[in-house]
Design an enzyme around this catalytic site. Structure first.
Site, PDB file in Angstrom:
ATOM      1  N   GLY A 137     -26.518 -15.389  -1.440  1.00 37.16           N
ATOM      2  CA  GLY A 137     -27.166 -16.086  -1.607  1.00 37.16           C
ATOM      3  C   GLY A 137     -28.644 -16.954  -1.778  1.00 37.16           C
ATOM      4  N   ARG A 194     -20.111   6.489   3.423  1.00 38.98           N
ATOM      5  CA  ARG A 194     -21.293   5.817   3.160  1.00 38.98           C
ATOM      6  C   ARG A 194     -22.308   6.338   2.616  1.00 38.98           C
ATOM      7  NH1 ARG A 194     -22.402   1.514   6.675  1.00 38.98           N
ATOM      8  NH2 ARG A 194     -20.188   1.292   7.711  1.00 38.98           N
ATOM      9  N   MET A 207     -24.427  -7.543   4.203  1.00 38.03           N
ATOM     10  CA  MET A 207     -24.041  -7.013   5.487  1.00 38.03           C
ATOM     11  C   MET A 207     -23.305  -6.232   5.286  1.00 38.03           C
ATOM     12  SD  MET A 207     -23.528 -10.047   6.664  1.00 38.03           S
ATOM     13  CE  MET A 207     -22.235  -9.981   7.650  1.00 38.03           C
ATOM     14  N   ARG A 208     -23.627  -4.254   5.294  1.00 38.64           N
ATOM     15  CA  ARG A 208     -23.711  -3.048   5.458  1.00 38.64           C
ATOM     16  C   ARG A 208     -25.032  -2.685   6.339  1.00 38.64           C
ATOM     17  NH1 ARG A 208     -18.490  -2.828   5.068  1.00 38.64           N
ATOM     18  NH2 ARG A 208     -18.512  -0.473   5.194  1.00 38.64           N
ATOM     19  N   VAL A 209     -24.367  -1.989   7.242  1.00 45.68           N
ATOM     20  CA  VAL A 209     -25.835  -0.927   7.790  1.00 45.68           C
ATOM     21  C   VAL A 209     -25.732   0.110   7.058  1.00 45.68           C
ATOM     22  CG1 VAL A 209     -25.898  -0.184   9.723  1.00 45.68           C
ATOM     23  CG2 VAL A 209     -24.591  -2.098   9.791  1.00 45.68           C
ATOM     24  N   HIS A 249     -32.660 -11.939   9.785  1.00 41.21           N
ATOM     25  CA  HIS A 249     -31.803 -11.986  10.916  1.00 41.21           C
ATOM     26  C   HIS A 249     -32.198 -13.962  12.010  1.00 41.21           C
ATOM     27  CE1 HIS A 249     -29.093 -10.332  14.173  1.00 41.21           C
ATOM     28  NE2 HIS A 249     -29.356 -11.242  14.654  1.00 41.21           N
ATOM     29  N   GLU A 302     -32.778   2.634  12.152  1.00 41.75           N
ATOM     30  CA  GLU A 302     -31.881   3.076  11.732  1.00 41.75           C
ATOM     31  C   GLU A 302     -31.036   2.341  13.202  1.00 41.75           C
ATOM     32  OE1 GLU A 302     -33.281   6.545  12.883  1.00 41.75           O
ATOM     33  OE2 GLU A 302     -34.633   6.151  11.423  1.00 41.75           O
ATOM     34  N   GLY A 303     -31.373   1.177  13.621  1.00 37.28           N
ATOM     35  CA  GLY A 303     -30.347   0.407  14.743  1.00 37.28           C
ATOM     36  C   GLY A 303     -29.914  -1.237  13.807  1.00 37.28           C
ATOM     37  N   ASP A 349     -30.478  -4.431  13.783  1.00 33.62           N
ATOM     38  CA  ASP A 349     -31.739  -5.573  13.836  1.00 33.62           C
ATOM     39  C   ASP A 349     -32.807  -5.214  15.226  1.00 33.62           C
ATOM     40  OD1 ASP A 349     -30.131  -7.456  11.899  1.00 33.62           O
ATOM     41  OD2 ASP A 349     -28.928  -8.013  13.774  1.00 33.62           O
TER      42      ASP A 349
END
Ligand code: GRF
Length: 201
Positions: A11, A65, A90-92, A109, A142-143, A145
């Site tokens: 963080g 999910r 760290m989760r999509v 990123h 949705e992708g 990065d």
């Protein structure tokens, strides 16, 4: 603008955002809640020290999910969050989550996208041997990065760099870039035409 920050670890970006807010440099933006998918992380301590509300939504506690994301949305909605800020989360996120916050989720990123998306972007750049990398703030789609780019900063890679020295150089720039972009978003200076995003001075 009410900001909800999603975290998973150290963080340090959250810390930079909170410091900018304390200095009055977030353009009326206010971090109203910090949500972590992992209990006990330093990011939660930083939020607590700044008297910001926290929540833990542990992804391991949910069979799907979609159920995990429902809980995330509930935690953000409970604080009236208007802009979702991913800071080392760290989760999509799936379209299910993104539909709840259309064009209202941003991420940072540690590379010059579209180069080196995904995990350990600093190592990817270092191993590839590029001479210049950096950091990117983008809208989340949705992708991985792959969303429209809001702002970037370039960071050189030196011959004697290790992955760790490079990581630190990029991170220092992230801490300047992210609050600056959030301020622009909070001040309504960011507009979008398809993939092309414009930040007015
Ligand atoms: C940063 O390098 C960020 O770009 C990436 O994850 C890292 C998070 O660091 N998405 P921290 O938790 O903000 O210290």
């Amino acid at each position: 603008m009410r900001l909800g920050v999603l975290v998973s670890g150290a963080g340090t970006n959250l810390g930079a955002i909170l410091e900018a807010q304390a200095r009055g440099e977030l353009g009326g933006g206010e971090v109203v809640v910090v949500v972590s998918n992992r209990p006990g992380v330093t990011a939660l301590e930083r939020a607590g020290a700044a008297a910001v509300a926290t929540a833990v939504v542990d992804h391991r506690a949910f069979p799907t999910r979609a159920l995990f994301e429902e809980q995330l949305i509930a935690a953000l909605a409970a604080h009236g969050v208007e802009l979702v800020v991913l800071a080392g989360f760290m989760r999509v996120l799936t379209p299910h989550f993104l539909r709840a916050y259309p064009d209202r989720v941003v991420n940072i990123h540690p590379a010059l996208l579209p180069a080196f998306p995904g995990v350990d972007a600093q190592r990817q750049a270092w191993e590839h041997g590029v001479k210049m990398t950096g950091a990117t703030v983008h809208f989340v789609d949705e992708g991985t990065d792959s969303g429209p780019i809001i702002a970037q900063v370039a960071v050189p890679i030196h011959d004697d760099d290790t992955v760790e020295s490079l990581r630190a150089r990029i991170l220092a720039q992230e801490h300047l870039l992210y609050p600056r972009v959030l301020r622009a978003l909070c001040e309504g200076r960011v507009s979008r035409d398809g993939r092309r995003v414009r930040v007015r001075p």
